[in-house]
Design an enzyme around this catalytic site. Structure first.
Site, mmCIF file in Angstrom:
data_model
loop_
_atom_site.group_PDB
_atom_site.id
_atom_site.type_symbol
_atom_site.label_atom_id
_atom_site.label_comp_id
_atom_site.label_asym_id
_atom_site.label_seq_id
_atom_site.Cartn_x
_atom_site.Cartn_y
_atom_site.Cartn_z
ATOM 1 N N LYS A 73 1.346 4.369 -2.801
ATOM 2 C CA LYS A 73 1.113 5.789 -2.523
ATOM 3 C C LYS A 73 2.328 6.627 -2.968
ATOM 4 C CE LYS A 73 -2.906 5.304 -1.676
ATOM 5 N NZ LYS A 73 -4.026 6.060 -2.248
ATOM 6 N N TYR A 79 0.841 -1.206 0.000
ATOM 7 C CA TYR A 79 0.000 0.000 0.000
ATOM 8 C C TYR A 79 0.876 1.257 0.000
ATOM 9 C CZ TYR A 79 -2.744 3.804 2.055
ATOM 10 O OH TYR A 79 -3.316 5.026 2.308
HETATM 11 N N1 LIG Z 1 -7.751 7.049 6.149
HETATM 12 C C1 LIG Z 1 -6.510 7.476 6.325
HETATM 13 O O1 LIG Z 1 -6.009 7.593 7.448
HETATM 14 C C2 LIG Z 1 -5.694 7.870 5.122
HETATM 15 C C3 LIG Z 1 -4.423 8.419 5.317
HETATM 16 C C4 LIG Z 1 -3.681 8.816 4.214
HETATM 17 C C5 LIG Z 1 -4.197 8.665 2.950
HETATM 18 N N2 LIG Z 1 -5.447 8.111 2.777
HETATM 19 C C6 LIG Z 1 -5.942 7.952 1.430
HETATM 20 O O2 LIG Z 1 -7.208 8.570 1.331
HETATM 21 C C7 LIG Z 1 -8.064 7.805 0.485
HETATM 22 C C8 LIG Z 1 -9.351 7.426 1.198
HETATM 23 O O3 LIG Z 1 -9.101 6.874 2.456
HETATM 24 P P1 LIG Z 1 -9.727 5.544 3.107
HETATM 25 O O4 LIG Z 1 -8.994 4.382 2.606
HETATM 26 O O5 LIG Z 1 -9.698 5.748 4.558
HETATM 27 O O6 LIG Z 1 -11.098 5.301 2.510
HETATM 28 P P2 LIG Z 1 -12.546 5.969 2.553
HETATM 29 O O7 LIG Z 1 -12.463 7.387 2.125
HETATM 30 O O8 LIG Z 1 -13.186 5.676 3.870
HETATM 31 O O9 LIG Z 1 -13.292 5.068 1.470
HETATM 32 C C9 LIG Z 1 -12.713 4.421 0.415
HETATM 33 C C10 LIG Z 1 -13.659 4.601 -0.774
HETATM 34 O O10 LIG Z 1 -13.109 3.922 -1.866
HETATM 35 C C11 LIG Z 1 -14.070 3.033 -2.397
HETATM 36 N N3 LIG Z 1 -13.426 1.872 -2.962
HETATM 37 C C12 LIG Z 1 -12.537 1.034 -2.367
HETATM 38 N N4 LIG Z 1 -12.211 0.049 -3.222
HETATM 39 C C13 LIG Z 1 -12.900 0.275 -4.366
HETATM 40 C C14 LIG Z 1 -12.996 -0.416 -5.613
HETATM 41 N N5 LIG Z 1 -12.345 -1.552 -5.841
HETATM 42 N N6 LIG Z 1 -13.795 0.103 -6.563
HETATM 43 C C15 LIG Z 1 -14.505 1.228 -6.329
HETATM 44 N N7 LIG Z 1 -14.452 1.916 -5.190
HETATM 45 C C16 LIG Z 1 -13.663 1.434 -4.206
HETATM 46 C C17 LIG Z 1 -14.996 2.687 -1.243
HETATM 47 O O11 LIG Z 1 -16.299 2.399 -1.712
HETATM 48 P P3 LIG Z 1 -16.941 0.945 -1.920
HETATM 49 O O12 LIG Z 1 -16.464 0.098 -0.783
HETATM 50 O O13 LIG Z 1 -18.396 1.239 -1.898
HETATM 51 O O14 LIG Z 1 -16.458 0.481 -3.250
HETATM 52 C C18 LIG Z 1 -15.035 4.013 -0.492
HETATM 53 O O15 LIG Z 1 -16.001 4.866 -1.036
HETATM 54 C C19 LIG Z 1 -7.251 6.610 0.026
HETATM 55 O O16 LIG Z 1 -6.694 6.873 -1.245
HETATM 56 C C20 LIG Z 1 -6.154 6.495 1.060
HETATM 57 O O17 LIG Z 1 -4.983 5.921 0.553
HETATM 58 C C21 LIG Z 1 -6.192 7.713 3.835
#
Ligand SMILES: NC(=O)c1ccc[n+]([C@@H]2O[C@H](COP(=O)([O-])OP(=O)(O)OC[C@H]3O[C@@H](n4cnc5c(N)ncnc54)[C@H](OP(=O)(O)O)[C@@H]3O)[C@@H](O)[C@H]2O)c1
Length: 259
Positions: free
Chosen positions: A160, A156
């Site tokens: 990134k 992962y």
């Molecule tokens: N959370 C953190 O602490 C953090 C920190 C640094 C960076 N980020 C980055 O910020 C972004 C969002 O963060 P998060 O991971 O916490 O997630 P999030 O915003 O809670 O949700 C992830 C979204 O991606 C969708 N998704 C996941 N796999 C998918 C697929 N195969 N096809 C279509 N949609 C998909 C999910 O929807 P469905 O499940 O409905 O498909 C959901 O809407 C990511 O790029 C992550 O790397 C997060």
């Protein structure tokens, strides 16, 4: 706001929009008067959010179920897209936690599919469209985890790092065509995905999805990379520029081993 709408409107696509940061992006973009097209896998969530956005922000909203790990579905979606998308946010990511050798067999490839092949394909498809219209914006969600090697989330974190470097190259290349590209290197965000992996209190500098979405969108057009939040800016400088690489990996491991 007016400039943002005229530069990046009339429509935006948010990829990975069903909850968390993706939902916050959709709401923030809608609050700037831009119509939103939401894609992710969970249709019920997308449908509900589409209704809320139409009601609360008085803009148009549409949704479609798209699995971003499948390049065929991505190509189908963009080839059938019948709205003028001036902004695309690639927010989706797959981020399983675990030692690399013990991950389910299909996981490493799926991480690469959603986090690398997905954004590359989306950027390819939308930059061609944006080039024709002479303006646009592409936001790729990256992470501080990509600043150094990160044990237990090694694949992962590497994806990134890819997104940040990819956005930097595109930023320079696409700028003369009127297209702004931005990587947002976020620290911890209080999304459902983050909460699922945490068994401790939030890390220093943790932001809400709404804060990260707003800071990221405000940084679009101002440079190739943004790091939302002062603590996170300092962390990236310290881990990426000051510490010897081996120390940065060890320090990261102190955090990720608790996951
Ligand atoms: N959370 C953190 O602490 C953090 C920190 C640094 C960076 N980020 C980055 O910020 C972004 C969002 O963060 P998060 O991971 O916490 O997630 P999030 O915003 O809670 O949700 C992830 C979204 O991606 C969708 N998704 C996941 N796999 C998918 C697929 N195969 N096809 C279509 N949609 C998909 C999910 O929807 P469905 O499940 O409905 O498909 C959901 O809407 C990511 O790029 C992550 O790397 C997060």
């Amino acid at each position: 706001m007016k400039d943002f709408k005229s530069k990046y409107g009339p429509w935006a696509v948010v990829a990975g929009a069903s909850e968390g940061l993706g939902e916050a992006f959709a709401r923030d973009i809608a609050s700037r008067g831009i119509n939103v097209y939401l894609i992710a896998r969970r249709e019920e969530k997308l449908k509900e959010l589409t209704g809320i956005i139409q009601h609360d922000y008085k803009v148009q909203a549409q949704y479609r179920k798209v699995d971003l790990s499948d390049p065929g579905q991505i190509k189908d979606f963009f080839s059938q897209l019948d709205v003028d998308a001036g902004l695309v946010v690639y927010n989706a990511a797959y981020a399983p936690v675990g030692r690399f050798a013990e991950l389910p067999a299909e996981d490493p490839e799926k991480i690469v599919d959603v986090n690398v092949r997905g954004p590359v394909l989306v950027a390819q498809l939308v930059s061609a469209r944006m080039k024709k219209r002479g303006s646009g914006g592409i936001v790729l969600m990256s992470s501080l985890a990509g600043t150094q090697g990160s044990p237990k989330i090694a694949t992962y974190a590497a994806t990134k790092a890819f997104n940040t470097t990819f956005a930097e190259g595109l930023w320079k290349e696409l700028k003369p065509m009127g297209i702004d590209v931005l990587a947002s290197c976020a620290g911890a965000i209080l999304t459902p995905g983050y909460k699922n992996t945490q068994h401790q209190k939030p890390a220093p500098g943790t932001l809400t999805p709404e804060q990260v979405a707003a800071k990221t969108l405000n940084a679009l057009g101002k440079g190739p990379v943004t790091v939302p939040g002062t603590v996170n800016k300092l962390a990236r400088w310290f881990m990426g520029r000051i510490l010897p690489r081996r120390w940065a990996i060890n320090l990261m491991h102190q955090q990720t081993k608790k996951l």
